[in-house]
Write a protein that holds these residues in place. Sequence first.
Motif, PDB file in Angstrom:
ATOM      1  N   ARG A  67       3.378   2.696 -12.487  1.00  0.00           N
ATOM      2  CA  ARG A  67       3.745   4.083 -12.149  1.00  0.00           C
ATOM      3  C   ARG A  67       3.840   4.304 -10.637  1.00  0.00           C
ATOM      4  NH1 ARG A  67       0.362   8.125 -13.288  1.00  0.00           N
ATOM      5  NH2 ARG A  67      -1.541   6.872 -13.122  1.00  0.00           N
ATOM      6  N   PHE A  68       3.009   3.640  -9.880  1.00  0.00           N
ATOM      7  CA  PHE A  68       2.981   3.808  -8.429  1.00  0.00           C
ATOM      8  C   PHE A  68       3.552   2.564  -7.752  1.00  0.00           C
ATOM      9  CE2 PHE A  68      -0.880   6.914  -8.048  1.00  0.00           C
ATOM     10  CZ  PHE A  68      -0.279   7.751  -8.986  1.00  0.00           C
ATOM     11  N   THR A  69       4.196   2.788  -6.598  1.00  0.00           N
ATOM     12  CA  THR A  69       4.740   1.694  -5.809  1.00  0.00           C
ATOM     13  C   THR A  69       4.414   1.902  -4.341  1.00  0.00           C
ATOM     14  OG1 THR A  69       6.590   1.440  -7.359  1.00  0.00           O
ATOM     15  CG2 THR A  69       6.815   0.406  -5.200  1.00  0.00           C
ATOM     16  N   ILE A  70       3.794   0.903  -3.723  1.00  0.00           N
ATOM     17  CA  ILE A  70       3.519   0.947  -2.293  1.00  0.00           C
ATOM     18  C   ILE A  70       4.591   0.148  -1.579  1.00  0.00           C
ATOM     19  CG2 ILE A  70       1.980  -1.077  -2.344  1.00  0.00           C
ATOM     20  CD1 ILE A  70       0.284   0.302  -0.178  1.00  0.00           C
ATOM     21  N   SER A  71       5.039   0.675  -0.443  1.00  0.00           N
ATOM     22  CA  SER A  71       6.081  -0.012   0.313  1.00  0.00           C
ATOM     23  C   SER A  71       5.902   0.260   1.795  1.00  0.00           C
ATOM     24  CB  SER A  71       7.471   0.420  -0.150  1.00  0.00           C
ATOM     25  OG  SER A  71       7.655   1.811   0.073  1.00  0.00           O
ATOM     26  N   LEU A  72       6.624  -0.520   2.580  1.00  0.00           N
ATOM     27  CA  LEU A  72       6.459  -0.456   4.037  1.00  0.00           C
ATOM     28  C   LEU A  72       7.817  -0.383   4.714  1.00  0.00           C
ATOM     29  CD1 LEU A  72       4.779  -0.919   6.676  1.00  0.00           C
ATOM     30  CD2 LEU A  72       5.099  -3.370   6.253  1.00  0.00           C
ATOM     31  N   ASP A  73       7.934   0.504   5.665  1.00  0.00           N
ATOM     32  CA  ASP A  73       9.122   0.578   6.518  1.00  0.00           C
ATOM     33  C   ASP A  73       8.673   0.198   7.927  1.00  0.00           C
ATOM     34  OD1 ASP A  73      11.185   1.345   8.275  1.00  0.00           O
ATOM     35  OD2 ASP A  73      11.879   2.879   6.872  1.00  0.00           O
ATOM     36  N   ARG A  74       8.946  -1.039   8.311  1.00  0.00           N
ATOM     37  CA  ARG A  74       8.449  -1.534   9.591  1.00  0.00           C
ATOM     38  C   ARG A  74       8.996  -0.767  10.787  1.00  0.00           C
ATOM     39  NH1 ARG A  74       5.819  -6.408   9.811  1.00  0.00           N
ATOM     40  NH2 ARG A  74       5.704  -7.593   7.884  1.00  0.00           N
ATOM     41  N   PRO A  75      10.318  -0.562  10.859  1.00  0.00           N
ATOM     42  CA  PRO A  75      10.833   0.153  12.047  1.00  0.00           C
ATOM     43  C   PRO A  75      10.214   1.528  12.231  1.00  0.00           C
ATOM     44  CG  PRO A  75      12.611  -0.883  10.843  1.00  0.00           C
ATOM     45  CD  PRO A  75      11.394  -0.987   9.968  1.00  0.00           C
ATOM     46  N   LYS A  76       9.848   2.166  11.132  1.00  0.00           N
ATOM     47  CA  LYS A  76       9.270   3.503  11.221  1.00  0.00           C
ATOM     48  C   LYS A  76       7.748   3.475  11.273  1.00  0.00           C
ATOM     49  CE  LYS A  76      13.028   5.928   8.856  1.00  0.00           C
ATOM     50  NZ  LYS A  76      13.403   6.805   7.713  1.00  0.00           N
ATOM     51  N   ASN A  77       7.154   2.302  11.176  1.00  0.00           N
ATOM     52  CA  ASN A  77       5.695   2.189  11.143  1.00  0.00           C
ATOM     53  C   ASN A  77       5.093   3.108  10.092  1.00  0.00           C
ATOM     54  OD1 ASN A  77       5.045   0.187  12.919  1.00  0.00           O
ATOM     55  ND2 ASN A  77       4.039   1.504  14.395  1.00  0.00           N
ATOM     56  N   THR A  78       5.704   3.097   8.936  1.00  0.00           N
ATOM     57  CA  THR A  78       5.298   4.023   7.874  1.00  0.00           C
ATOM     58  C   THR A  78       5.082   3.275   6.564  1.00  0.00           C
ATOM     59  OG1 THR A  78       6.490   5.855   8.911  1.00  0.00           O
ATOM     60  CG2 THR A  78       5.948   6.074   6.570  1.00  0.00           C
ATOM     61  N   VAL A  79       4.007   3.622   5.874  1.00  0.00           N
ATOM     62  CA  VAL A  79       3.734   3.099   4.544  1.00  0.00           C
ATOM     63  C   VAL A  79       3.914   4.227   3.537  1.00  0.00           C
ATOM     64  CG1 VAL A  79       1.993   2.105   3.024  1.00  0.00           C
ATOM     65  CG2 VAL A  79       2.132   1.357   5.376  1.00  0.00           C
ATOM     66  N   TYR A  80       4.519   3.915   2.415  1.00  0.00           N
ATOM     67  CA  TYR A  80       4.801   4.921   1.396  1.00  0.00           C
ATOM     68  C   TYR A  80       4.044   4.622   0.108  1.00  0.00           C
ATOM     69  CZ  TYR A  80       8.761   5.845   4.468  1.00  0.00           C
ATOM     70  OH  TYR A  80       9.539   6.138   5.560  1.00  0.00           O
ATOM     71  N   LEU A  81       3.814   5.667  -0.648  1.00  0.00           N
ATOM     72  CA  LEU A  81       3.293   5.522  -2.000  1.00  0.00           C
ATOM     73  C   LEU A  81       4.167   6.381  -2.904  1.00  0.00           C
ATOM     74  CD1 LEU A  81       1.056   4.194  -3.730  1.00  0.00           C
ATOM     75  CD2 LEU A  81      -0.164   6.382  -3.584  1.00  0.00           C
ATOM     76  N   GLN A  82       5.042   5.732  -3.638  1.00  0.00           N
ATOM     77  CA  GLN A  82       5.885   6.433  -4.609  1.00  0.00           C
ATOM     78  C   GLN A  82       5.089   6.564  -5.899  1.00  0.00           C
ATOM     79  OE1 GLN A  82       9.064   7.769  -4.312  1.00  0.00           O
ATOM     80  NE2 GLN A  82       8.638   8.598  -6.353  1.00  0.00           N
ATOM     81  N   MET A  83       4.928   7.784  -6.351  1.00  0.00           N
ATOM     82  CA  MET A  83       4.117   8.049  -7.533  1.00  0.00           C
ATOM     83  C   MET A  83       5.002   8.682  -8.598  1.00  0.00           C
ATOM     84  SD  MET A  83       0.634   9.482  -5.732  1.00  0.00           S
ATOM     85  CE  MET A  83       1.411  11.013  -5.224  1.00  0.00           C
ATOM     86  N   ASN A  84       5.194   7.982  -9.695  1.00  0.00           N
ATOM     87  CA  ASN A  84       6.005   8.466 -10.813  1.00  0.00           C
ATOM     88  C   ASN A  84       5.142   8.665 -12.042  1.00  0.00           C
ATOM     89  OD1 ASN A  84       8.314   8.174  -9.168  1.00  0.00           O
ATOM     90  ND2 ASN A  84       8.612   6.060  -9.835  1.00  0.00           N
ATOM     91  N   SER A  85       5.663   9.395 -12.990  1.00  0.00           N
ATOM     92  CA  SER A  85       4.949   9.646 -14.248  1.00  0.00           C
ATOM     93  C   SER A  85       3.531  10.118 -13.985  1.00  0.00           C
ATOM     94  CB  SER A  85       4.935   8.377 -15.111  1.00  0.00           C
ATOM     95  OG  SER A  85       6.254   7.941 -15.382  1.00  0.00           O
ATOM     96  N   LEU A  86       3.412  11.079 -13.115  1.00  0.00           N
ATOM     97  CA  LEU A  86       2.096  11.551 -12.719  1.00  0.00           C
ATOM     98  C   LEU A  86       1.358  12.200 -13.883  1.00  0.00           C
ATOM     99  CD1 LEU A  86       2.996  12.857  -9.181  1.00  0.00           C
ATOM    100  CD2 LEU A  86       1.187  11.220  -9.688  1.00  0.00           C
ATOM    101  N   LYS A  87       0.043  12.021 -13.879  1.00  0.00           N
ATOM    102  CA  LYS A  87      -0.823  12.551 -14.915  1.00  0.00           C
ATOM    103  C   LYS A  87      -1.852  13.489 -14.277  1.00  0.00           C
ATOM    104  CE  LYS A  87      -0.619   8.084 -17.323  1.00  0.00           C
ATOM    105  NZ  LYS A  87      -1.426   6.961 -17.863  1.00  0.00           N
TER     106      LYS A  87
END
Length: 129
Positions: A67-87
């Motif tokens: 349900r969740f996906t962690i990802s990284l955008d190096r140029p932006k120095n940003t880490v994301y957490l995409q959260m789907n099907s939230l409960k």
Amino acid sequence: QVRLVESGGGSVQAGGSLRLSCAASGYTYSTNCMGWFRRAPGKEREGVARINTGGRSIDYADSVKGRFTISLDRPKNTVYLQMNSLKPEDTAMYYCAGDLSMNPCSSRYWSTGGDFGYWGQGTQVTVSS
């Protein structure tokens, strides 16, 4: 000075999605570990996901796998957490964490958060049924 700033929290209905962002300043994601944690009222802090920003290995808590996906955008120095099907049980304050070493990404006990040296201020996620 290392600084982590989260954003993207909010209120959604069950089944909805949110994307959290963690912008870092003071260091780059060259060789370190980043993670997302959460703390619900009356509960202990829980590790949600971690990413090895050197080798890109990723781990998730069983409760969020698929349900969740962690990802990284190096140029932006940003880490994301995409959260789907939230409960509703995903309702918590979510925190971004980082460390200049790889220790948290090689530890079996990473989900306690004790190996991470830097923390953001948190962003609230509320999921209604």
